[in-house]
Design an enzyme around this catalytic site. Structure first.
Site, PDB file in Angstrom:
ATOM      1  N   ARG A  38      13.200  52.414   8.358  1.00 47.00           N
ATOM      2  CA  ARG A  38      13.764  53.738   8.624  1.00 47.00           C
ATOM      3  C   ARG A  38      14.953  54.049   7.712  1.00 47.00           C
ATOM      4  O   ARG A  38      15.176  55.197   7.344  1.00 47.00           O
ATOM      5  CB  ARG A  38      14.180  53.839  10.095  1.00 47.00           C
ATOM      6  CG  ARG A  38      12.978  54.039  11.017  1.00 47.00           C
ATOM      7  CD  ARG A  38      13.369  54.089  12.459  1.00 47.00           C
ATOM      8  NE  ARG A  38      12.234  54.496  13.284  1.00 47.00           N
ATOM      9  CZ  ARG A  38      12.136  54.274  14.580  1.00 47.00           C
ATOM     10  NH1 ARG A  38      13.110  53.643  15.218  1.00 47.00           N
ATOM     11  NH2 ARG A  38      11.087  54.680  15.257  1.00 47.00           N
ATOM     12  N   LYS A 206       0.118  51.033  28.181  1.00 48.55           N
ATOM     13  CA  LYS A 206      -0.154  51.944  29.300  1.00 48.55           C
ATOM     14  C   LYS A 206      -0.982  53.148  28.885  1.00 48.55           C
ATOM     15  O   LYS A 206      -0.614  53.877  27.964  1.00 48.55           O
ATOM     16  CB  LYS A 206       1.167  52.431  29.903  1.00 48.55           C
ATOM     17  CG  LYS A 206       1.943  51.361  30.641  1.00 48.55           C
ATOM     18  CD  LYS A 206       3.163  51.975  31.309  1.00 48.55           C
ATOM     19  CE  LYS A 206       3.907  50.943  32.142  1.00 48.55           C
ATOM     20  NZ  LYS A 206       5.085  51.539  32.793  1.00 48.55           N
ATOM     21  N   GLY A 364       6.542  53.624  15.571  1.00 45.07           N
ATOM     22  CA  GLY A 364       6.779  52.750  16.715  1.00 45.07           C
ATOM     23  C   GLY A 364       6.227  51.344  16.541  1.00 45.07           C
ATOM     24  O   GLY A 364       6.397  50.708  15.503  1.00 45.07           O
ATOM     25  N   GLY A 388       7.213  58.325  19.094  1.00 50.87           N
ATOM     26  CA  GLY A 388       7.165  59.342  20.152  1.00 50.87           C
ATOM     27  C   GLY A 388       6.925  60.731  19.604  1.00 50.87           C
ATOM     28  O   GLY A 388       6.138  61.506  20.145  1.00 50.87           O
TER      29      GLY A 388
END
Length: 406
Positions: A38, A206, A364, A388
């Protein structure tokens, strides 16, 4: 149409103070940056402004310090990495908008870069109260003095209405940074006009985190390859026994609906045919490969847990990816941090790296996985800096930090 960095540079920035919201949210081991991806991605915009004679103030967050100073989350190691990777003259402030930041901002000379402390050390940054965020945004804007400007270049934060991302863009003349513009352009092409076959690989633990994305991709993607912990909710929805594997019981009916909807819409949902089934969640856990139609029939019985897609599934996923013209990948398909359960994720990464299609990795954990497994960024078409944000874009959601500039 949002104004770009090029527009700002054409207006002239020499002697002006430009506030840049960058993404320096890097993983740390103590004070050591363990993945500088990043920081590298943030450098081009900062360097362009510096070389054009701007006095640059960089704001960024790191981790979740809960609105108060915490040395563990200091931006200083990321600022040091910024200096190390460039020829920039970088100074740091010990606060966000306080006396030290104000004094160092006022003392900046043309081409210098000031990195203020972690914006999340100030609770107003993430406040739900617009008045509180605006108050902080005004303090940030004030650091630029007369004739200041704002460049939004933190794609990893544009899905948040935060003071340094959203509210400050309402106060200062605002421009989209190159990093954000590239991300938006790439993801727009993926979702709106993909070259086909268009394959999406979805992983992660999830299914509830990815439901809206899956729903939006049904009818758009040719194939959805499902891996990771979320796969066991899909397998449960198909009536399979899954032992002690991760499952979201409250999502089983929703997933059944998606399986039916996908068939009707012409999107093939591809699930693993075998899994790596382990005795426990440990790197050295006893494990075996089991077919999904008989997961509990081996030595571990009903007590094990699935921690990766199996070798047959990894090959099937790789074959599908190799035929794709556009591939979007979000989420590892196994517990890649443990060598015994990294095979599936490595196979996906290799197929993307070796394929001829346009590959987009949705930030991510997926970005962390390819770097951890020894791949370099240039082996892929595009690695998003925002997990995200890229997911919300693929969902079809508005990104406040982008739309406020538009």
């Amino acid at each position: 149409m949002a104004k770009s960095l090029e527009d700002l540079l054409n207006e002239g920035v020499e002697g002006r103070t430009v506030l840049v919201r960058s993404d320096l949210n890097v993983p740390l081991d103590g004070s050591t940056v363990t993945d500088d991806g990043r920081v590298r991605a943030s450098l081009p915009v900062i360097e362009k402004l510096s070389k054009a004679g701007a006095r640059v103030i960089v704001t960024a967050h790191l981790g979740r310090p809960k609105g108060e100073p915490n040395p563990k989350y200091s931006i200083a190691p990321a600022a040091a990495k910024l200096a190390e990777l460039s020829d920039l003259d970088v100074v740091t402030a010990t606060d966000v908008t306080g006396e030290d930041a104000q004094a160092k901002a006022a003392a900046l000379t043309n081409g210098q870069v000031l990195v203020v402390e972690n914006v999340r050390f100030d609770a107003r940054e993430t406040s739900k109260d617009e008045a509180e965020r605006t108050e902080m945004a005004k303090e940030l804007a004030a650091l630029t003095g007369e004739n200041g400007a704002f460049v939004g270049d933190a794609f990893g934060a544009v899905h948040r209405k935060h003071a340094s991302v959203y509210d400050v863009a309402k106060i200062l003349p605002a421009y989209l940074g190159d990093l954000v513009k590239t991300e938006v352009d790439v993801l727009t092409k993926v979702i709106s006009n993909p070259e086909r076959p268009f394959i999406v690989v979805m992983g992660g633990s999830k299914v509830s985190d990815k439901l809206a994305v899956i729903e939006n991709l049904i009818g758009k993607a040719d194939k959805l390859l499902i891996g990771g912990g979320m796969v066991f909710t899909f397998l449960k929805a198909q009536g399979y026994s899954i032992g002690g594997s991760l499952v979201e019981e409250d999502q089983v009916e929703t997933v059944k609906g998606y399986l039916d909807k996908a068939t009707a819409a012409g999107t093939e949902i591809v699930l693993p045919t075998d899994v790596v089934y382990a005795a426990e969640f440990k790197a050295d856990a006893k494990h075996e490969v089991r077919p999904v139609n008989d997961i509990e029939g081996g030595e571990l019985g009903a007590d094990g847990m699935g921690l990766d897609i199996g070798p047959d599934s990894a090959k099937a996923f790789a074959d599908a990816i190799s035929e794709a013209k556009t591939i979007f990948w979000n989420g590892p398909v196994g517990v890649f941090e443990m060598e015994a359960f990294a095979g599936g994720t490595k196979a996906v990464a290799e197929a993307l790296a070796n394929g001829s299609g346009m590959s987009v990795i949705g930030g991510g954990d997926s970005a962390a996985a390819v770097r951890t497994l020894g791949f370099s960024d240039d082996q892929f078409g595009h690695i998003s800096t925002g997990g995200g944000a890229s997911l919300e874009f693929i969902e079809g959601k508005d990104l406040p930090g982008v739309s406020v500039i538009g």
